[in-house]
Motif scaffolding. Structure first.
Motif, short mmCIF file in Angstrom:
data_model
loop_
_atom_site.label_atom_id
_atom_site.label_comp_id
_atom_site.label_asym_id
_atom_site.label_seq_id
_atom_site.Cartn_x
_atom_site.Cartn_y
_atom_site.Cartn_z
N PHE A 75 -4.63 12.86 1.29
CA PHE A 75 -3.92 11.86 2.08
C PHE A 75 -3.34 10.81 1.14
CE2 PHE A 75 -7.18 13.58 4.92
CZ PHE A 75 -6.40 13.97 5.99
N PRO A 76 -2.02 10.63 1.12
CA PRO A 76 -1.42 9.61 0.25
C PRO A 76 -1.97 8.22 0.53
CG PRO A 76 0.27 11.08 1.11
CD PRO A 76 -1.00 11.42 1.83
N SER A 77 -2.31 7.96 1.79
CA SER A 77 -2.91 6.69 2.18
C SER A 77 -3.62 6.87 3.51
CB SER A 77 -1.86 5.59 2.30
OG SER A 77 -0.93 5.90 3.33
N ILE A 78 -4.51 5.95 3.81
CA ILE A 78 -5.20 5.95 5.10
C ILE A 78 -5.02 4.58 5.73
CG2 ILE A 78 -7.46 6.02 6.22
CD1 ILE A 78 -8.31 8.09 4.15
N GLU A 79 -4.70 4.60 7.02
CA GLU A 79 -4.49 3.36 7.77
C GLU A 79 -5.55 3.25 8.86
OE1 GLU A 79 -1.58 4.52 5.39
OE2 GLU A 79 -1.70 5.65 7.29
N ASP A 128 0.82 -1.20 0.00
CA ASP A 128 0.00 0.00 0.00
C ASP A 128 0.86 1.25 0.00
OD1 ASP A 128 0.64 -0.91 2.71
OD2 ASP A 128 -0.45 0.87 3.37
N GLN A 129 2.01 1.19 0.70
CA GLN A 129 2.89 2.35 0.73
C GLN A 129 3.69 2.49 -0.56
OE1 GLN A 129 2.71 4.78 3.18
NE2 GLN A 129 0.91 3.48 3.45
N LEU A 130 3.99 1.38 -1.21
CA LEU A 130 4.60 1.44 -2.53
C LEU A 130 3.65 2.16 -3.50
CD1 LEU A 130 7.04 0.32 -4.28
CD2 LEU A 130 5.45 -1.50 -4.96
N ILE A 131 2.37 1.84 -3.40
CA ILE A 131 1.36 2.50 -4.24
C ILE A 131 1.23 3.97 -3.87
CG2 ILE A 131 -1.08 2.54 -4.83
CD1 ILE A 131 -1.09 -0.52 -4.34
N ALA A 132 1.21 4.24 -2.56
CA ALA A 132 1.04 5.63 -2.09
C ALA A 132 2.16 6.53 -2.59
CB ALA A 132 0.96 5.66 -0.57
N GLU A 133 3.37 5.97 -2.70
CA GLU A 133 4.48 6.76 -3.23
C GLU A 133 4.20 7.22 -4.65
OE1 GLU A 133 8.24 4.77 -0.75
OE2 GLU A 133 8.02 4.44 -2.92
N LYS A 134 3.46 6.42 -5.40
CA LYS A 134 3.18 6.73 -6.80
C LYS A 134 1.99 7.67 -6.95
CE LYS A 134 2.89 6.39 -11.32
NZ LYS A 134 3.87 7.03 -12.22
N VAL A 135 0.89 7.39 -6.24
CA VAL A 135 -0.35 8.14 -6.48
C VAL A 135 -0.69 9.13 -5.37
CG1 VAL A 135 -1.25 6.16 -7.76
CG2 VAL A 135 -1.88 6.43 -5.36
N GLY A 136 0.07 9.10 -4.28
CA GLY A 136 -0.30 9.89 -3.10
C GLY A 136 -0.25 11.39 -3.29
N MET A 137 0.55 11.87 -4.24
CA MET A 137 0.65 13.32 -4.43
C MET A 137 -0.62 13.90 -5.04
SD MET A 137 1.83 11.50 -7.06
CE MET A 137 3.50 11.16 -6.53
N THR A 144 -8.36 10.02 -0.78
CA THR A 144 -7.23 9.11 -0.89
C THR A 144 -7.57 8.06 -1.93
OG1 THR A 144 -5.60 7.82 0.37
CG2 THR A 144 -7.93 7.39 0.83
N ARG A 145 -6.57 7.33 -2.37
CA ARG A 145 -6.79 6.24 -3.32
C ARG A 145 -6.26 4.91 -2.80
NH1 ARG A 145 -5.12 9.71 -8.80
NH2 ARG A 145 -6.68 11.36 -8.44
#
Length: 449
Positions: free
Chosen positions: A150-154, A137-146, A302-303
């Protein structure tokens, strides 16, 4: 008093005074809490307010499942649903069951939550008891988070990060550091949708400025120290500095959103006071956290979402059952029946979430087609109650707009199978991550495509 959350008053409660005891009539406060339970009244939007984009949500159930009632007997397309999967029969065209897969390098047991999205061998580094790696999920967030606030939600049923081997989160950054999860629906709603006041805005900007100052000091000292280090230590320092730079970028992204208004969301129908650790509240808590996940997607807040429905070696089942104890079933038929009840209860919540996504139009197709949903556990309690990282229960749903094919049981030999990381890699690629590998993957999971 909120009737949903009170402790029932004993029917033996009496009024005492001057040596006289008077029995009370039957009061509402004496009624069992279950009589006050109310299912969610939240209804999905007819149309999404976001542009069609790929999204991913990873939903984790702890302690494994009754694998005997979970895995279908038939393979391929048009398979017969297993007793547990019958719960999802209305959605069978939108999901696939993957059996036999596992994380070959993982330790098994109740560390499954730590490794489900990383595939890491937590004892791979000599001299260290625990070393994790980045989660997908964090690998993905690095790509689409900008692209999102929120780049990601936990999310988790316990807040924070927990402890090594029993994390409260599924998300780990590039250094293998856990990212804290949120377990309060009210706090999550406020974070996502409640506008910041002027005082809050100023405090936020001040906090960001202080972080930047600290990061500048750290980078300055690190550059001076680097000249004195040997080759190996320079490598370690480089990894540390990469994490510092990632933090710097995260602060910059957060600053950029300070003056962007949050989406306006009405909280009507959202049971924001539900508590994850309350047996009575469990179904409502799961529902409202999934509703907030839906709203985060539909507003493009977020995505990427990771959601640990219960931490390993603990947590209630949907009805308040002791899920951990049931997972140590030892093959007992009655205990396995109870474990299957927990499994079906969880899938009822999943079915409702899928219905939210199916009911919302996005660009002329259901929102579920733009959303990839991975559901499962990092542990298999097995026919005898063993806690294995093999043959993990796994379900993949949605993502039809990106080529994911469903209504199939993709079965592999638990001793001869592609790594589960192939599935995670495939989801990451469909999210736009340009990479040929993730963790111990050997390639994309072509059977889903």
């Amino acid at each position: 008093m909120n009737p949903l959350f009170h402790t029932p008053l004993s029917r033996r409660t009496a009024l005492r005074g001057m040596g006289v005891t008077l029995a009370l009539p039957l009061l509402e406060a004496m009624l069992p809490r279950t009589l006050h339970a109310a299912p969610s009244t939240y209804r999905p939007l007819a149309k999404s307010g976001a542009k069609p984009v790929p999204r991913a949500i990873f939903c984790y159930v702890s302690n494994g499942v009754n694998i005997l009632d979970w895995v279908p007997e038939e393979k391929g397309k048009g398979y017969k649903l297993s007793p547990t999967l019958e719960t999802l029969k209305e959605h069978r065209e939108q999901f696939s069951i993957l059996s036999g897969l596992g994380h070959p390098h993982c330790l098994g047991g109740h560390s499954g939550g730590d490794t489900w999205l990383t595939g890491a061998n937590l004892q791979a580094v000599p001299g260290k008891d625990y070393t994790n790696t980045i989660s997908v999920d964090q690998l993905i967030a690095e790509k689409v988070g900008m692209n999102t606030r929120f780049p990601s939600i936990e999310i988790g049923d316990e807040s924070g990060t927990g402890t090594a081997m029993h994390s409260h989160t599924l998300a780990f950054d590039r250094n293998g550091t856990p990212l804290p999860a949120e377990n309060s629906p009210q706090r999550l709603f406020e974070r996502l949708f409640v506008p910041d006041g002027a005082d809050s805005r100023d405090a936020t900007l001040k906090r960001y400025a202080e972080k930047r100052s600290i990061l500048d000091d750290v980078l300055g000292e690190a550059r001076a120290l680097e000249k004195k280090l040997g080759k190996e230590d320079k490598g370690k320092l480089g990894e540390y500095l990469a994490a510092v730079r990632e933090t710097e970028l995260r602060v910059q992204r957060q600053e950029a959103w300070v003056d962007v208004p949050k989406p306006v969301i009405d909280s009507a129908g959202l049971q924001l006071n539900s508590k994850p650790g309350d047996a009575h509240d469990r179904p409502m808590w799961l529902d409202v956290m999934l509703e907030l996940s839906y709203l985060a997607f539909v507003t493009d807040t977020t995505r990427v979402i990771s959601f640990e429905w219960a931490r390993e070696a603990g947590g209630y089942g949907v009805g308040g059952e002791n899920h951990h104890e049931l997972s140590h079933h030892g093959g007992d038929p009655e205990t396995l029946k109870k474990l299957a009840v927990v499994d079906r209860g969880y899938l009822e919540r999943l079915a409702r979430f899928m219905e939210l996504l199916k009911s919302t139009d996005e660009g002329g197709i259901p929102m579920l087609d733009h959303t990839m949903l991975v559901y499962g556990s990092g542990m298999n309690s097995g026919p005898g109650g063993d806690h294995s990282p093999k043959n993990l229960p796994l379900l993949v749903a949605g993502g039809g707009a990106y080529g994911l094919k469903h209504n199939q049981h993709i079965a592999h030999d638990p001793d001869k199978h592609p790594p589960l990381s192939n599935v995670l890699l495939t989801v990451a690629q469909k999210m736009g991550v340009e990479t040929e590998s993730f963790s111990d993957s050997s390639g994309e999971f072509s059977e889903l495509l």
